[in-house]
Write a protein that holds these residues in place. Structure first.
Motif, mmCIF file in Angstrom:
data_model
loop_
_atom_site.group_PDB
_atom_site.id
_atom_site.type_symbol
_atom_site.label_atom_id
_atom_site.label_comp_id
_atom_site.label_asym_id
_atom_site.label_seq_id
_atom_site.Cartn_x
_atom_site.Cartn_y
_atom_site.Cartn_z
ATOM 1 N N GLN A 263 3.497 79.226 -6.018
ATOM 2 C CA GLN A 263 2.296 79.285 -6.268
ATOM 3 C C GLN A 263 1.387 78.640 -7.074
ATOM 4 N N GLU A 264 1.628 78.315 -8.252
ATOM 5 C CA GLU A 264 1.038 77.898 -9.405
ATOM 6 C C GLU A 264 0.767 76.645 -8.796
ATOM 7 N N LEU A 265 1.625 74.974 -8.021
ATOM 8 C CA LEU A 265 1.461 74.257 -7.601
ATOM 9 C C LEU A 265 0.171 74.393 -6.061
ATOM 10 N N LEU A 266 0.142 75.250 -5.038
ATOM 11 C CA LEU A 266 -0.577 75.524 -3.990
ATOM 12 C C LEU A 266 -2.092 75.678 -4.619
ATOM 13 N N LYS A 267 -2.288 76.370 -6.036
ATOM 14 C CA LYS A 267 -3.539 76.015 -7.132
ATOM 15 C C LYS A 267 -4.061 75.098 -7.358
ATOM 16 N N ARG A 268 -3.072 74.086 -7.561
ATOM 17 C CA ARG A 268 -3.312 72.351 -8.131
ATOM 18 C C ARG A 268 -3.652 71.577 -7.149
ATOM 19 N N LYS A 269 -3.348 72.554 -5.162
ATOM 20 C CA LYS A 269 -2.878 71.557 -3.877
ATOM 21 C C LYS A 269 -2.518 70.376 -4.510
ATOM 22 N N MET A 270 -0.768 71.071 -4.504
ATOM 23 C CA MET A 270 0.565 70.842 -4.393
ATOM 24 C C MET A 270 1.419 71.526 -3.616
ATOM 25 N N ALA A 271 2.088 70.324 -2.992
ATOM 26 C CA ALA A 271 2.911 71.910 -2.458
ATOM 27 C C ALA A 271 4.934 71.440 -2.517
ATOM 28 N N LEU A 272 5.614 72.303 -2.538
ATOM 29 C CA LEU A 272 7.318 72.178 -3.125
ATOM 30 C C LEU A 272 7.962 72.218 -2.345
ATOM 31 N N VAL A 273 9.206 71.794 -2.211
ATOM 32 C CA VAL A 273 10.141 71.599 -1.716
ATOM 33 C C VAL A 273 11.463 71.642 -2.519
ATOM 34 N N GLY A 274 12.929 72.735 -2.251
ATOM 35 C CA GLY A 274 13.280 72.733 -3.938
ATOM 36 C C GLY A 274 14.621 73.613 -3.717
ATOM 37 N N THR A 275 15.550 73.441 -3.442
ATOM 38 C CA THR A 275 17.144 74.241 -3.539
ATOM 39 C C THR A 275 16.272 75.278 -4.920
ATOM 40 N N ILE A 276 16.890 76.850 -4.348
ATOM 41 C CA ILE A 276 16.520 77.940 -5.077
ATOM 42 C C ILE A 276 17.693 78.683 -5.685
ATOM 43 N N ARG A 277 17.880 79.068 -6.691
ATOM 44 C CA ARG A 277 19.673 79.898 -6.898
ATOM 45 C C ARG A 277 18.971 80.826 -6.437
ATOM 46 N N SER A 278 20.220 81.188 -6.474
ATOM 47 C CA SER A 278 20.976 82.773 -5.193
ATOM 48 C C SER A 278 20.591 84.011 -6.100
ATOM 49 N N ASN A 279 20.546 84.144 -7.432
ATOM 50 C CA ASN A 279 20.204 85.480 -8.206
ATOM 51 C C ASN A 279 18.545 85.533 -8.023
ATOM 52 N N LYS A 280 17.592 84.553 -8.045
ATOM 53 C CA LYS A 280 16.169 84.432 -8.538
ATOM 54 C C LYS A 280 16.179 86.263 -7.373
ATOM 55 N N PRO A 281 15.149 86.863 -8.642
ATOM 56 C CA PRO A 281 14.215 88.214 -7.665
ATOM 57 C C PRO A 281 13.859 88.391 -7.147
ATOM 58 N N ARG B 265 32.047 78.528 6.288
ATOM 59 C CA ARG B 265 32.630 79.931 6.512
ATOM 60 C C ARG B 265 32.725 80.622 4.700
ATOM 61 N N GLY B 266 31.608 81.522 4.126
ATOM 62 C CA GLY B 266 31.721 81.828 2.382
ATOM 63 C C GLY B 266 31.079 80.895 1.711
ATOM 64 N N LYS B 267 29.576 79.975 2.882
ATOM 65 C CA LYS B 267 29.013 79.580 1.285
ATOM 66 C C LYS B 267 27.562 79.675 2.086
ATOM 67 N N ASN B 268 26.211 79.828 1.087
ATOM 68 C CA ASN B 268 25.274 80.137 1.014
ATOM 69 C C ASN B 268 24.360 78.846 0.788
ATOM 70 N N VAL B 269 23.262 78.362 1.580
ATOM 71 C CA VAL B 269 22.428 77.115 0.462
ATOM 72 C C VAL B 269 20.752 77.591 0.527
ATOM 73 N N THR B 270 20.190 78.309 -0.284
ATOM 74 C CA THR B 270 19.083 78.919 0.155
ATOM 75 C C THR B 270 17.830 77.261 -0.522
ATOM 76 N N LEU B 271 16.620 77.137 0.165
ATOM 77 C CA LEU B 271 16.267 77.327 -0.064
ATOM 78 C C LEU B 271 14.393 77.667 -0.196
ATOM 79 N N LEU B 272 13.309 76.633 -1.106
ATOM 80 C CA LEU B 272 11.733 77.080 -0.748
ATOM 81 C C LEU B 272 11.248 76.038 -0.725
ATOM 82 N N SER B 273 9.969 76.433 0.595
ATOM 83 C CA SER B 273 9.319 75.481 0.577
ATOM 84 C C SER B 273 7.865 76.099 0.873
ATOM 85 N N THR B 274 7.087 75.263 0.395
ATOM 86 C CA THR B 274 5.182 75.345 0.856
ATOM 87 C C THR B 274 4.831 74.577 1.544
ATOM 88 N N LYS B 275 5.336 73.607 1.536
ATOM 89 C CA LYS B 275 5.413 72.550 2.977
ATOM 90 C C LYS B 275 5.256 73.004 4.459
#
Length: 555
Positions: A320-338, A372-382
């Motif tokens: 959200q902070e990068l969006l305010k600065r006119k930038m996008a974010l792409v990255g993996t994210i930890r599964s324990n993030k709230p 099976r048993g593995k999960n990969v999570t990513l976040l993107s604003t792009k």
């Protein structure tokens, strides 16, 4: 004995990274961290997958632990339109105007002011602590740097100094430049600050090289405009000696060393900005939101770019902070993030190679099950649509873009490590100085090939040729002014040749040239611009109107 300085334990990060690596290496390629995940390009196919996964959660609200409300549908998600960067990717106009030779590209990073700083501190330390010390000048210092670069080119950085000067195992150019004792003496006394003044900066852990480091890092963004894709990751400068901010990173080749945050241009691997991790202050609590703070610091002055980073940095607040600065974010994210909705973490009944998306108005989460048993999570604003590629593995488009940009800093480490000038030392400021030389040479190569794309274009070892020519251009002035001839016949021949032949230009065989080209005074109609000048009248002249004459016949 091993230093007892604070060492960072990264076991939590390792657990998450292991999941990503296993997910990305389905074909038993354990060293390749690239996700080999395939997907379906059509929106309809991806939506059918989502509907299957959502069947059991129709009555549940997609609300995360932090209170964020998500939706399995992208109907209310806004399209992403990148803002104009306002910069033309590549070398800046200032850099282009200053580059005429290989050495001039390198000099843009290590300026005369920086070298004079090192020279002044080194001579002060030598007079105070070394018996019989004779002050060195700029030519001596540049020759020392040139020999360090040449040792890296010849893969001799781990070789004993004496063997480099040996008649049988060494190379003639080392003996032709300076004596082994002189090289070792400069290495023992080279300094970047005054130890007497360090007590005034006791709160600054980087005080021993702070002045040089700040001057050098301030020049990196001034010489190059990055493309739209920026990668942020960590670099480890190998060092096992005493250092208050030394870190332990088990996944890096060196394991122990100085950690540096790096912002790197993805297409060229140009280092655009760097920041040393100095650890927490004594008695202070660990920094909260460190990853967010680092990314914000390294991307100051940018807009319209896409930042790619790993799960150490990625968070919804950073996006959200990068969006305010006119930038996008792409990255993996930890599964324990709230901020993650619980539906993305339930993989017990999920099909292998399935993808599940979650959306807000400006953010997309994707959960992918590579096996099976593995999960990969990513976040993107792009990415604002549940797009997957048409392939056997059904890889989401978010993962495809992440894979293409995530390795810029790792590639930089490989480039630097291949021909590194780093030598074994007990002093961490000297280890930092070696890294400054390596990164400067790597960036200078990017600038030089951008200014002259045709230079050795057909050679597969362009960078090795660049470093070798750069090293020779730094040692040539020292060779030419040597008063004594080495006993080795090959080294003596190099010295005699440097004394009789005028210094040549790195960019061509015609001879020394000024920094700016001018029209040949004989080519009135063609207006051919050249670097070469007549040694007598000092007028610019092209190769067609020049003639060759030996030194004995020259009036």
């Amino acid at each position: 004995m091993m230093d007892s300085s604070p060492v960072r334990d990264e076991t939590a990060e390792e657990t998450e990274d292991e999941e990503i690596e296993e997910a990305s290496d389905i074909d038993d390629d354990a060293e390749d961290a690239e996700f080999k995940i395939n997907s379906d390009t059509s929106d309809s196919d991806s939506m059918e997958e989502m509907e299957e996964q959502e069947g059991t959660d129709e009555t549940e609200d997609w609300i995360s632990k932090s209170g964020l409300s998500w939706s399995p549908s992208h109907e209310e998600t806004l399209e992403y339109f990148p803002a104009p960067t306002g910069l033309a990717p590549g070398p800046t106009r200032y850099a282009i105007s200053q580059i005429s030779t290989l050495k001039s590209a390198f000099d843009l990073f290590l300026t005369d002011d920086m070298l004079q700083l090192v020279l002044k501190r080194t001579n002060l330390h030598g007079r105070e602590f070394t018996k019989g010390w004779k002050d060195i000048d700029l030519v001596d210092l540049e020759a020392y740097i040139g020999l360090l670069l040449l040792a890296g080119v010849y893969r001799s950085r781990s070789e004993n100094v004496k063997s480099l000067w040996d008649d049988q195992t060494g190379r003639a150019i080392f003996r032709a430049t300076m004596s082994c004792g002189m090289f070792s003496l400069i290495g023992q006394n080279i300094r970047f600050d005054r130890k007497a003044e360090r007590a005034e900066k006791s709160d600054d852990k980087l005080a021993a090289i702070r002045e040089l480091w700040d001057q050098w890092t301030d020049r990196l963004p001034l010489l190059f405009n990055p493309s739209r894709d920026i990668c942020i990751d960590e670099q480890l400068v190998p060092f096992k000696g005493h250092c208050r901010f030394r870190q332990y990173m088990p996944k890096k080749p060196g394991k122990y060393g100085i950690k540096i945050w790096v912002a790197c241009d993805v297409p060229t691997n140009y280092v655009w900005r760097m920041q040393v991790y100095l650890g927490k202050a004594a008695g202070d609590a660990p920094e909260v939101g460190q990853g967010k703070r680092v990314v914000i610091d390294l991307t100051k002055g940018l807009r319209g770019h896409t930042v790619t980073c790993d799960n150490f940095f990625t968070s919804h607040a950073l996006a959200q902070e990068l969006l305010k600065r006119k930038m996008a974010l792409v990255g993996t994210i930890r599964s324990n993030k709230p901020e993650l909705p619980p539906q993305l973490l339930r993989i017990k009944k999920r099909a292998v190679l399935s993808s599940l998306f979650a959306f807000t108005k400006n953010t997309t989460f994707v959960s992918y099950v590579p096996k099976r048993g593995k999960n990969v999570t990513l976040l993107s604003t792009k990415h604002r649509r549940p797009v997957v590629n048409r392939d056997d593995k059904k890889k989401p488009e978010i993962i495809t873009d992440y894979n293409s940009c995530k390795g810029a800093v790792d590639t930089l480490d490989k480039l630097v490590g291949t021909y590194s000038c780093h030598r074994k030392t007990r002093r961490w400021p000297l280890a930092m100085f070696f890294n400054i030389l390596d990164v400067s040479a790597c960036n200078a190569y990017v600038l030089w090939t951008a200014v002259d794309p045709t230079w050795f274009k057909t050679k597969s070892v362009r960078r090795r040729v660049f470093l070798e020519e750069l090293g020779k251009s730094l040692v040539n002035p020292q060779i030419a002014r040597r008063t004594t001839v080495p006993r080795s016949p090959f080294a003596a021949a190099i010295v005699k040749a440097a004394r009789t032949v005028p210094e040549t230009d790195d960019s061509g065989p015609e001879g020394p040239s000024p920094k700016k080209r001018k029209v040949c005074f004989c080519c009135i109609k063609k207006k051919r611009k050249v670097y070469n000048v007549c040694c007598k009248c000092e007028k610019h002249i092209c190769r067609e109107h020049m003639s060759t004459i030996c030194l004995s016949c020259c009036p």
